[in-house]
Design a protein around this motif. Structure first.
Motif, short mmCIF file in Angstrom:
data_model
loop_
_atom_site.label_atom_id
_atom_site.label_comp_id
_atom_site.label_asym_id
_atom_site.label_seq_id
_atom_site.Cartn_x
_atom_site.Cartn_y
_atom_site.Cartn_z
N MET A 161 0.55 -1.26 0.08
CA MET A 161 0.40 -0.29 -0.10
C MET A 161 0.79 1.21 -0.20
O MET A 161 0.32 2.27 -0.43
CB MET A 161 -0.75 -0.52 1.61
CG MET A 161 -2.51 0.18 1.13
SD MET A 161 -2.73 -0.11 2.34
CE MET A 161 -4.19 1.12 1.98
N GLY A 162 2.17 1.54 0.80
CA GLY A 162 3.03 2.60 0.96
C GLY A 162 3.17 2.66 -0.27
O GLY A 162 3.48 3.37 -1.01
N PHE A 163 4.34 1.64 -1.47
CA PHE A 163 4.34 1.91 -2.42
C PHE A 163 3.48 2.14 -2.99
O PHE A 163 4.29 2.98 -3.68
CB PHE A 163 5.04 0.37 -2.83
CG PHE A 163 6.65 0.27 -2.58
CD1 PHE A 163 7.26 1.30 -2.84
CD2 PHE A 163 6.96 -0.97 -2.14
CE1 PHE A 163 9.26 0.68 -2.38
CE2 PHE A 163 7.87 -1.17 -1.56
CZ PHE A 163 9.15 -0.64 -1.04
N ALA A 164 2.53 2.06 -3.34
CA ALA A 164 1.06 2.50 -4.54
C ALA A 164 0.96 4.29 -4.65
O ALA A 164 1.01 4.51 -4.85
CB ALA A 164 0.24 1.42 -4.30
N LEU A 165 1.20 4.13 -2.64
CA LEU A 165 1.06 5.53 -2.27
C LEU A 165 2.09 6.31 -2.78
O LEU A 165 1.96 7.55 -3.02
CB LEU A 165 0.68 5.97 -0.62
CG LEU A 165 -0.28 5.58 0.14
CD1 LEU A 165 -0.63 5.50 1.38
CD2 LEU A 165 -1.45 5.73 -0.53
N VAL A 166 3.47 5.73 -3.28
CA VAL A 166 4.09 6.68 -3.29
C VAL A 166 3.81 6.92 -5.17
O VAL A 166 4.50 7.97 -6.05
CB VAL A 166 5.92 6.15 -3.17
CG1 VAL A 166 7.00 6.65 -4.30
CG2 VAL A 166 5.97 5.82 -1.28
N GLY A 167 3.84 5.75 -5.50
CA GLY A 167 3.51 6.16 -6.80
C GLY A 167 2.82 6.86 -7.69
O GLY A 167 2.34 7.51 -8.04
N VAL A 168 1.78 7.68 -6.35
CA VAL A 168 0.79 9.02 -6.46
C VAL A 168 1.51 9.88 -6.29
O VAL A 168 1.26 10.93 -7.45
CB VAL A 168 -0.75 8.67 -5.74
CG1 VAL A 168 -1.50 10.00 -5.72
CG2 VAL A 168 -1.58 7.47 -6.14
N LEU A 169 2.02 10.12 -5.72
CA LEU A 169 3.27 10.36 -4.98
C LEU A 169 3.98 11.09 -6.25
O LEU A 169 4.18 12.71 -6.34
CB LEU A 169 4.00 11.33 -4.13
CG LEU A 169 3.29 10.61 -2.46
CD1 LEU A 169 4.46 10.91 -1.48
CD2 LEU A 169 3.00 11.68 -2.52
N ILE A 170 4.43 10.14 -6.90
CA ILE A 170 4.90 10.57 -7.77
C ILE A 170 4.46 11.60 -8.97
O ILE A 170 4.98 12.25 -9.35
CB ILE A 170 6.01 9.42 -8.74
CG1 ILE A 170 7.18 8.47 -7.42
CG2 ILE A 170 6.60 9.79 -10.10
CD1 ILE A 170 7.79 7.49 -7.97
N ALA A 171 3.57 11.16 -9.25
CA ALA A 171 2.58 11.61 -10.39
C ALA A 171 1.95 12.51 -10.26
O ALA A 171 1.70 13.61 -11.15
CB ALA A 171 1.63 10.39 -10.35
N SER A 172 1.98 13.17 -8.36
CA SER A 172 0.82 14.34 -8.67
C SER A 172 2.05 15.26 -8.07
O SER A 172 1.81 16.64 -8.12
CB SER A 172 0.10 14.06 -7.38
OG SER A 172 0.86 13.76 -6.10
N GLY A 173 3.31 14.89 -7.59
CA GLY A 173 3.71 16.12 -7.23
C GLY A 173 3.92 16.55 -5.05
O GLY A 173 4.27 17.44 -4.99
N SER A 174 2.92 15.70 -4.84
CA SER A 174 2.01 16.64 -3.55
C SER A 174 1.60 15.46 -2.48
O SER A 174 0.77 14.57 -3.07
CB SER A 174 0.72 17.29 -3.92
OG SER A 174 0.23 18.51 -2.93
#
Lengths: 357, 122
Positions: free
Chosen positions: A177-190
């Protein structure tokens, strides 16, 4: 509404409060008022999801489901709640009394408090903090404490086994789950939830589910595992360890665990909609009148859809074996998420249109 | 800025209070309304009809420890990735390369523990 609250406070409490404390008092009461506006629908939703679950699974299995209390069974959750309130809470002799009572509270509080940072539309959010996602990650991790403490405090073998299994399973899926969230962070930058949705501006194809598809699927499945729902419900496993960590709980103490579980389900559904499916944004292009309008309505539709998936999974899939659960979490999800993180980073670096240009 | 965090504090407190009230009401009403007659059988921990014949705080499988330790490693890794992921747009190629080296080291560790059988659960 806020003005009414202010005048009410001025008339009653304010004369008693020293001048220097006025601002903080106003702020506290305003916040409590707003939190009530979030919690009341949430708790009602929790009550009626139990009803929806029994009805939907009933129809999937060619039954009618509860239909006796009130018109077509609509008062069933109220009756359930009343029954549970009046039940005696039995505390077993071998149990640690204090821990036994604290455990359900500890599992409910984080599952409610996580709602503080959920944005309902572009200006409707209780706490618009810049570390929103980090806060969510922290609070969803906290819920495991309630389960471990419950299993330990009951001093029952079933409860203990259930707690151990559940803890190991939750931490295993927490990583995916944490890795998936990091993916979202990379995409959104926030880290801010509102900005994450704003980064997905557009319609269906602009949302992050498409470039982050593997992460999105893994996030939702991990969410199902994280909330101990079928098919990952070995922590409860009626047929093997009876009810797992809450086998010795009765009455309201049990129902608080139950509410925490359902509040967590709604939370996961809401997070999936916000992080990967554009939150309050409309799935239709803006040209289309009415349907193209963004708004709270779309968020609710998405949350309902993912909640339905939870129930659908439960009615469809047989329970996983424990070793299969651990294999899925460690050997399949984690490698896939690591690979897709790198892919997502490359997407962002080359500015892949239409998402990252 | 810090003011934005104030509602969170209140929300956590309110969550704890709400849970406490609900359990409290349950304890109180159960006492008042029910016939709180108790005996040794009723108060004993549930064990499918048997008497509980030993303490439940028994030894458990060491693999649970192993999972917990592996979790700490990977969760720390995620914590390291968070700031990198947020800043990726600004740090560009240099940041990307640095993180790939970091991830590479961790993947080697992951392969090692996989080969060692730390992830097996038979």
């Amino acid at each position: 509404m806020i003005e009414l609250l202010h005048s009410l406070l001025d008339a009653t409490l304010m004369p008693l409060v020293p001048e220097s404390m006025h601002r903080i008092t106003y702020l506290t009461f305003e916040t409590v008022f707003k939190i009530t506006l979030i919690l009341t629908p949430l708790l009602l939703a929790v009550a009626y999801i139990t009803f929806a679950e029994r009805k939907i699974i009933g129809y999937i299995q060619c039954r009618i489901g509860p239909n006796r209390v009130g018109p077509r069974g609509w008062l069933q959750p109220i009756a359930d709640a009343l029954k549970l309130i009046f039940k005696e809470i039995i505390i077993p002799t071998g149990a640690n009394r204090n821990l036994f009572i604290i455990a359900p509270v500890l599992s409910l509080a984080p599952s409610l408090a996580a709602w503080a940072v959920i944005p309902f539309n572009d200006h409707l959010v209780l706490a618009d903090i810049n570390a929103g996602l980090l806060y969510i990650l922290a609070l969803t991790s906290l819920s495991v404490y309630g389960i471990i403490i419950a299993g330990w405090a009951s001093n029952s073998k079933y409860a203990f086994l259930g707690a151990m299994r559940s803890a190991a399973q939750i931490v295993a899926y927490e990583i995916a789950m944490g890795f998936a969230l990091v993916g979202v962070l990379i995409a959104s930058g926030s880290l801010n939830m509102g900005e994450i949705v704003a980064a997905q501006e557009g319609w269906l194809v602009h949302w992050f589910w498409l470039p982050l598809l593997p992460l999105c699927v893994i996030y939702f499945i991990s969410g199902v595992a994280e909330t101990n729902r079928a098919p990952f419900d070995v922590a409860e496993g009626e047929s093997e360890i009876v009810a797992g960590f809450h086998v010795d709980y009765s009455g309201m103490a049990f129902s608080v665990f139950f509410m925490a579980e359902y509040a967590n389900m709604i939370m996961i559904a809401a997070l999936t909609s916000i992080l990967f499916f554009g939150g309050w944004l409309s799935p239709f292009p803006e040209m289309i009148p009415i349907l193209g309008e963004p708004g709270l309505f779309w968020l609710l539709v998405k949350i309902s859809f993912f909640l339905f998936l939870f129930l659908w999974f439960r009615a469809t899939f047989p329970r996983y074996r424990y070793d299969q659960i651990m294999r899925l979490g460690w050997k399949i999800f984690i490698p896939i998420t690591i690979v897709w993180l790198i892919v997502a980073a490359v997407f962002v670096l080359i500015g892949l249109p239409p998402w990252f240009d | 800025m810090l003011e934005n965090y104030f509602p969170i504090l209140i929300f956590i407190a309110l969550g704890l209070i709400l849970g406490g009230i609900m359990v409290g009401i349950g304890l109180l009403l159960g006492k008042l309304m029910g016939h709180a007659r108790s005996d040794a059988e009723k108060q004993s921990p549930y064990e499918c009809g048997f008497d509980a014949f030993e303490d439940a705080r028994m030894k458990f499988d060491v693999r649970y420890y192993l999972v917990a330790i592996l979790f700490i490693i990977f969760d720390l890794e995620i914590a390291f990735l968070f700031p990198w992921a947020v800043a990726l747009g600004d740090i560009g190629m240099a940041g990307f390369t640095a993180m790939m080296i970091f991830l590479g080291v961790l993947v080697v560790g992951f392969i090692y523990e996989w080969r060692k059988g730390a992830l097996e659960w038979e």
